[in-house]
Write an enzyme that holds these catalytic residues in place. Structure first.
Site, PDB file in Angstrom:
ATOM      1  N   TYR A 190       7.170  24.481  -9.281  1.00  0.00           N
ATOM      2  CA  TYR A 190       8.309  25.067 -10.327  1.00  0.00           C
ATOM      3  C   TYR A 190       8.369  26.370 -10.337  1.00  0.00           C
ATOM      4  O   TYR A 190       7.148  27.189 -10.014  1.00  0.00           O
ATOM      5  CB  TYR A 190       8.396  24.220 -11.727  1.00  0.00           C
ATOM      6  N   CYS A 191       9.292  27.175 -11.145  1.00  0.00           N
ATOM      7  CA  CYS A 191       9.239  28.540 -11.429  1.00  0.00           C
ATOM      8  C   CYS A 191      10.067  28.637 -12.576  1.00  0.00           C
ATOM      9  O   CYS A 191       9.967  28.170 -13.605  1.00  0.00           O
ATOM     10  CB  CYS A 191       9.809  29.219 -10.180  1.00  0.00           C
ATOM     11  N   GLY A 192      11.071  29.737 -12.665  1.00  0.00           N
ATOM     12  CA  GLY A 192      12.209  29.894 -13.754  1.00  0.00           C
ATOM     13  C   GLY A 192      13.221  28.983 -13.667  1.00  0.00           C
ATOM     14  O   GLY A 192      13.815  28.486 -14.538  1.00  0.00           O
ATOM     15  N   GLY A 226      13.902  27.091 -10.138  1.00  0.00           N
ATOM     16  CA  GLY A 226      13.858  26.414  -8.723  1.00  0.00           C
ATOM     17  C   GLY A 226      14.210  27.402  -7.523  1.00  0.00           C
ATOM     18  O   GLY A 226      14.778  26.718  -6.515  1.00  0.00           O
ATOM     19  N   SER A 265      13.132  23.680 -13.503  1.00  0.00           N
ATOM     20  CA  SER A 265      12.027  24.520 -13.965  1.00  0.00           C
ATOM     21  C   SER A 265      11.974  24.760 -15.392  1.00  0.00           C
ATOM     22  O   SER A 265      12.393  24.184 -16.414  1.00  0.00           O
ATOM     23  CB  SER A 265      12.151  25.562 -12.788  1.00  0.00           C
TER      24      SER A 265
END
Length: 302
Positions: free
Chosen positions: A256-258, A260, A284
């Protein structure tokens, strides 16, 4: 073509046998928490692009506007229709690139690969193309020129311009909020990794989302650590070292990130390293942080 990465010289010799898509989105750094300022990269494409390429609008046309977060993956049929309108069709390989770091090209590659489209990423993006001394166009008529089918496609009588795109959806490419909750409860085994930079992971800088921090128990592998100063992915041995054992992890790898996007860079690197069975949490932190009942943790890994 071998592997999902393609160099500028290799793309140049393919010419019109591939469809080239510029996936650039202009996403400004957050100035304060909740600051999510993004615009289409169309204007930049119009100014300069790889000849014959088209601009693919990840911000609007290739995302689900009804979702509760930006850049949400559309339903496969909706995505396939939008890609068809760009000229994506059976038998024509697609090469993605962008003008700012490669994460947008990786995101578009992920969407294409999810639908079973033969797709590649231009390693180093537009900067690598330019530094190789290859031609640049500002002709907006490029967007109307169809790509020619590859030699194998012609031999199989695949429809040409106006032909179909058959979605062959690959399972296991996405996870959702409920999957993360189950993981936190110990109900499933997985390795959860955040692809944001260390400062964002730790909650030390403004975020585009509701709250700072990372999902408890998740590791940190910044997407930017997988590419060199020239924007190209690290050589194979260095890349595997930078992945820190993820390529051989016995558990499922969830990223995940902020929102996607950066997560797909890590997914691309893992594919290059020989591990295609990776899943992205599309919502995310934008989705996760919006629910105050869900936990977030501050600080860097011990």
């Amino acid at each position: 073509m071998t592997g999902p990465l393609l160099g500028p010289a290799d793309l140049a010799v393919r010419g019109e046998s591939v469809l080239v898509l510029d996936a650039t989105v202009e996403l400004a750094a957050a100035r304060h928490d909740g600051d999510h300022t993004s615009v289409s990269g169309l204007a930049g494409w119009q100014e300069a692009h790889i000849p014959g390429s088209r601009h693919a609008d990840l911000l609007n046309l290739l995302s689900d506007p009804a979702a509760g977060y930006h850049f949400a993956a559309p339903e496969p049929a909706v995505l396939a229709a939008a890609l068809s309108a760009l000229g994506v069709r059976d038998g024509v390989p697609v090469v993605t690139y962008d003008r700012n770091g490669g994460m947008w090209a990786a995101r578009l590659w992920w969407l294409l690969d999810w639908l079973g489209v033969e797709a590649y990423v231009l390693d180093g993006g537009f900067a690598a193309w330019q530094s190789s001394g290859l031609p640049v166009s500002s002709d907006s008529a490029d967007s109307a020129r169809p790509a020619a089918p590859s030699a194998s496609a012609r031999s199989e009588a695949v429809p040409r311009a106006g032909g179909r795109l058959t979605a062959r959806v690959r399972d296991g490419r996405w996870i959702g909020k409920s999957d993360i909750q189950a993981w936190l409860e110990g109900e499933v085994e997985a390795t959860l990794v955040c692809a944001l930079n260390p400062e964002a992971y730790a909650g030390e800088v403004p975020t585009r989302y509701s709250r700072r921090g990372h999902i408890p128990g998740s590791g940190n592998l910044p997407a930017r650590s997988l590419v060199g100063a020239d924007g190209r992915f690290l050589p194979e041995a260095e890349l595997r070292a930078a992945l820190g054992g993820l390529a051989d992890d016995p558990d499922p790898v969830w990223i995940y990130c902020g929102g996607g996007i950066s997560a797909t860079v890590v997914a691309l690197a893992l594919t290059v390293a020989g591990r295609p069975d990776v899943a992205i949490y599309d919502g995310s932190l934008e989705e996760w942080s919006a629910d105050p009942a869900l936990p977030l943790e501050l600080g860097r890994p011990a």
